[in-house]
Design an enzyme around this catalytic site. Structure first.
Site, PDB file in Angstrom:
ATOM      1  N   THR A 109     -16.156   2.846  -0.863  1.00  0.00           N
ATOM      2  CA  THR A 109     -17.309   3.352  -0.361  1.00  0.00           C
ATOM      3  C   THR A 109     -17.858   4.158  -1.371  1.00  0.00           C
ATOM      4  O   THR A 109     -17.433   5.318  -1.690  1.00  0.00           O
ATOM      5  CB  THR A 109     -17.042   4.130   1.131  1.00  0.00           C
ATOM      6  OG1 THR A 109     -16.040   3.075   1.899  1.00  0.00           O
ATOM      7  CG2 THR A 109     -17.957   4.666   1.767  1.00  0.00           C
ATOM      8  N   LYS A 184     -22.573   0.586   6.006  1.00  0.00           N
ATOM      9  CA  LYS A 184     -21.560   1.579   6.030  1.00  0.00           C
ATOM     10  C   LYS A 184     -21.965   3.076   6.214  1.00  0.00           C
ATOM     11  O   LYS A 184     -21.330   3.826   7.063  1.00  0.00           O
ATOM     12  CB  LYS A 184     -20.640   1.473   4.818  1.00  0.00           C
ATOM     13  CG  LYS A 184     -19.563   2.539   4.568  1.00  0.00           C
ATOM     14  CD  LYS A 184     -18.010   2.236   5.160  1.00  0.00           C
ATOM     15  CE  LYS A 184     -17.136   3.111   5.172  1.00  0.00           C
ATOM     16  NZ  LYS A 184     -16.030   3.233   5.877  1.00  0.00           N
ATOM     17  N   LYS A 259     -17.002  13.282   3.040  1.00  0.00           N
ATOM     18  CA  LYS A 259     -17.401  12.186   1.619  1.00  0.00           C
ATOM     19  C   LYS A 259     -18.652  11.427   2.171  1.00  0.00           C
ATOM     20  O   LYS A 259     -19.678  11.241   1.741  1.00  0.00           O
ATOM     21  CB  LYS A 259     -16.249  11.544   1.181  1.00  0.00           C
ATOM     22  CG  LYS A 259     -16.794  10.579   0.212  1.00  0.00           C
ATOM     23  CD  LYS A 259     -15.816   9.481  -0.075  1.00  0.00           C
ATOM     24  CE  LYS A 259     -16.384   8.293  -0.831  1.00  0.00           C
ATOM     25  NZ  LYS A 259     -15.445   7.137  -1.319  1.00  0.00           N
TER      26      LYS A 259
HETATM   27  P1  NAD Z   1      -6.986   6.339  -2.626  1.00  0.00           P
HETATM   28  O1  NAD Z   1      -7.396   7.537  -3.444  1.00  0.00           O
HETATM   29  O2  NAD Z   1      -5.630   6.565  -1.975  1.00  0.00           O
HETATM   30  O3  NAD Z   1      -7.033   5.187  -3.714  1.00  0.00           O
HETATM   31  C1  NAD Z   1      -7.799   5.371  -4.856  1.00  0.00           C
HETATM   32  C2  NAD Z   1      -6.756   4.902  -5.928  1.00  0.00           C
HETATM   33  O4  NAD Z   1      -7.457   4.496  -7.153  1.00  0.00           O
HETATM   34  C3  NAD Z   1      -5.724   5.701  -6.256  1.00  0.00           C
HETATM   35  O5  NAD Z   1      -4.398   5.564  -6.328  1.00  0.00           O
HETATM   36  C4  NAD Z   1      -6.210   6.132  -8.079  1.00  0.00           C
HETATM   37  O6  NAD Z   1      -5.063   6.452  -8.677  1.00  0.00           O
HETATM   38  C5  NAD Z   1      -6.735   4.932  -8.306  1.00  0.00           C
HETATM   39  N1  NAD Z   1      -7.755   4.899  -9.278  1.00  0.00           N
HETATM   40  C6  NAD Z   1      -8.347   5.785  -9.811  1.00  0.00           C
HETATM   41  N2  NAD Z   1      -9.053   5.674 -11.172  1.00  0.00           N
HETATM   42  C7  NAD Z   1      -8.537   4.200 -11.346  1.00  0.00           C
HETATM   43  C8  NAD Z   1      -8.915   3.100 -12.360  1.00  0.00           C
HETATM   44  N3  NAD Z   1      -9.771   3.389 -13.437  1.00  0.00           N
HETATM   45  N4  NAD Z   1      -8.264   1.928 -12.127  1.00  0.00           N
HETATM   46  C9  NAD Z   1      -7.545   1.629 -11.220  1.00  0.00           C
HETATM   47  N5  NAD Z   1      -7.332   2.704 -10.208  1.00  0.00           N
HETATM   48  C10 NAD Z   1      -7.771   3.724 -10.175  1.00  0.00           C
HETATM   49  O7  NAD Z   1      -8.197   6.136  -1.801  1.00  0.00           O
HETATM   50  P2  NAD Z   1      -8.172   5.123  -0.376  1.00  0.00           P
HETATM   51  O8  NAD Z   1      -8.096   6.112   0.977  1.00  0.00           O
HETATM   52  O9  NAD Z   1      -7.498   3.971  -0.758  1.00  0.00           O
HETATM   53  O10 NAD Z   1      -9.904   4.785  -0.704  1.00  0.00           O
HETATM   54  C11 NAD Z   1     -10.451   3.783  -1.248  1.00  0.00           C
HETATM   55  C12 NAD Z   1     -11.832   3.935  -0.973  1.00  0.00           C
HETATM   56  O11 NAD Z   1     -11.868   3.210   0.516  1.00  0.00           O
HETATM   57  C13 NAD Z   1     -12.506   5.016  -0.909  1.00  0.00           C
HETATM   58  O12 NAD Z   1     -13.913   4.729  -1.281  1.00  0.00           O
HETATM   59  C14 NAD Z   1     -12.661   5.467   0.738  1.00  0.00           C
HETATM   60  O13 NAD Z   1     -13.853   6.211   0.797  1.00  0.00           O
HETATM   61  C15 NAD Z   1     -12.574   3.952   1.261  1.00  0.00           C
HETATM   62  N6  NAD Z   1     -12.231   3.739   2.631  1.00  0.00           N
HETATM   63  C16 NAD Z   1     -11.100   4.677   2.830  1.00  0.00           C
HETATM   64  C17 NAD Z   1     -10.500   4.443   4.213  1.00  0.00           C
HETATM   65  C18 NAD Z   1      -9.369   5.234   4.573  1.00  0.00           C
HETATM   66  O14 NAD Z   1      -8.947   5.484   6.007  1.00  0.00           O
HETATM   67  N7  NAD Z   1      -8.354   5.705   3.692  1.00  0.00           N
HETATM   68  C19 NAD Z   1     -11.308   3.924   5.093  1.00  0.00           C
HETATM   69  C20 NAD Z   1     -12.349   3.097   5.023  1.00  0.00           C
HETATM   70  C21 NAD Z   1     -12.829   3.092   3.472  1.00  0.00           C
END
Ligand code: NAD
Length: 313
Positions: A109, A184, A259
């Site tokens: 997102t 979104k 966010k």
């Molecule tokens: P998260 O922080 O758990 O996962 C993100 C991952 O990306 C981390 O594990 C991090 O180490 C990794 N990362 C950072 N830099 C990187 C790189 N260069 N290469 C590979 N990996 C890398 O976040 P999340 O909760 O999984 O959310 C991910 C996205 O989904 C966000 O944009 C969030 O807004 C969106 N989202 C989350 C939810 C939720 O409920 N968690 C729901 C809908 C949307």
């Protein structure tokens, strides 16, 4: 820079970058469906958890992306996506090293403008780009019931729809590049503002001597009906599965709502939209997130509203 022609999207290897709360289970579902997935995450615990679900884990994003037909990103921020695509002074970006015609699929997102910038950079480098943010949370990611909001050309959408169907159950083509992120951000602005309205109504009802289940019974079948009330009800009781029944354990955290409302604010500003409710909702969720709500479910904001309305407690 490239390694040759990209293989067909429908059958080729998927590089999955970002194996966190959402990416981990999404990658696991692709493996379960028989797809070849090579993942990368710099956070060792995330990489290990994905490996335990059958994801082949690479040592770097570049290694994971080598020869992939699709490069799927599931990261926190737009800057991270753009940096991976374009690279840094020390490191080539993936746009430069990928085979021509590779599909860059971003499910993070991020800001609408960042998504459009990513699309321009990808197409200028001879690739394809799709923004496909999701809703449905970690439970939806695990159960493969996510909703995908997709910004893509008709042709790219037709190709990617079956793949997204392995991770979700509702795949909506919202328009061209950036339209997925636009959908979104607008949806979550409705959600943030409506949750605050529902919480204020419950606190007002309590102060007027009206029981929570009575207000619920009336509003759930009247014009106050909305998801924040009938699915994620902020008071315990009326909806047994809502986070209010487990002390606001998330669910969807205050940090993520804050966010997403900031992404809405950026869109409001860049388009000159007059949106006082969305703007105020962002401020209210900022306060909630900085005062202990970041890791709680966003419906927990009712405890702040109740506390401020009863300063004597
Ligand atoms: P998260 O922080 O758990 O996962 C993100 C991952 O990306 C981390 O594990 C991090 O180490 C990794 N990362 C950072 N830099 C990187 C790189 N260069 N290469 C590979 N990996 C890398 O976040 P999340 O909760 O999984 O959310 C991910 C996205 O989904 C966000 O944009 C969030 O807004 C969106 N989202 C989350 C939810 C939720 O409920 N968690 C729901 C809908 C949307």
């Amino acid at each position: 820079m490239s390694d040759g022609e990209a293989t067909e999207v429908t059958g080729g290897t998927i590089a999955f970058l970002g194996l966190g709360h959402m990416g981990g289970p999404m990658a696991a579902n692709l493996v379960k469906a028989g797809r070849d997935v090579v993942g990368f995450d710099p956070f060792p615990a995330a990489a290990e958890a994905a490996r335990a679900h059958g994801v082949e884990v690479a040592q770097s994003a570049e290694e994971a992306a080598k020869g992939a037909a699709i490069i799927l990103t599931m990261l926190q921020k737009g800057e991270q996506v753009l940096e991976l695509y374009r690279g840094t002074e020390e490191q080539w970006g993936l746009l430069a090293s990928a085979a021509p015609g590779t599909l860059f699929l971003d499910c993070s997102t991020i800001n609408v403008d960042d998504a459009r910038e990513a699309a321009e950079a990808a197409t200028a480098a001879g690739h394809r780009f799709i923004d496909a943010p999701v809703s449905g949370g970690v439970m939806g990611a695990e159960a493969a019931t996510l909703t995908f909001m997709v910004g893509a050309s008709d042709e790219d959408f037709a190709q990617v729809e079956p793949l997204l169907g392995l991770m979700g159950k509702r795949i909506v083509h919202c328009g061209d590049h950036g339209a997925g992120q636009a959908a979104k951000v607008c949806n979550n602005m409705i959600l943030g503002a409506s949750m605050i309205a529902v919480c204020e109504a419950f606190v007002l009802a309590e102060k007027l001597g009206l029981k929570d289940d009575v207000l619920f019974d009336v509003a759930a079948h009247a014009s106050g009906q909305c998801w924040a009330l009938t699915t994620n009800c902020p008071v315990p009781g009326p909806v047994p599965a809502s986070p209010a029944n487990r002390n606001y354990e998330p669910g969807f955290t205050g940090a993520l709502m804050s966010k997403d409302l900031h992404l809405a604010l950026q869109a409001i500003e860049s388009t000159g939209t007059i949106a006082p409710l969305g703007t105020l909702a962002a401020k209210i969720y900022d306060e909630f997130a900085t005062h202990g709500g970041a890791t709680r479910d966003f419906s927990g904001i009712i405890t702040d509203i109740r506390y401020r309305s009863n300063p004597q407690i």
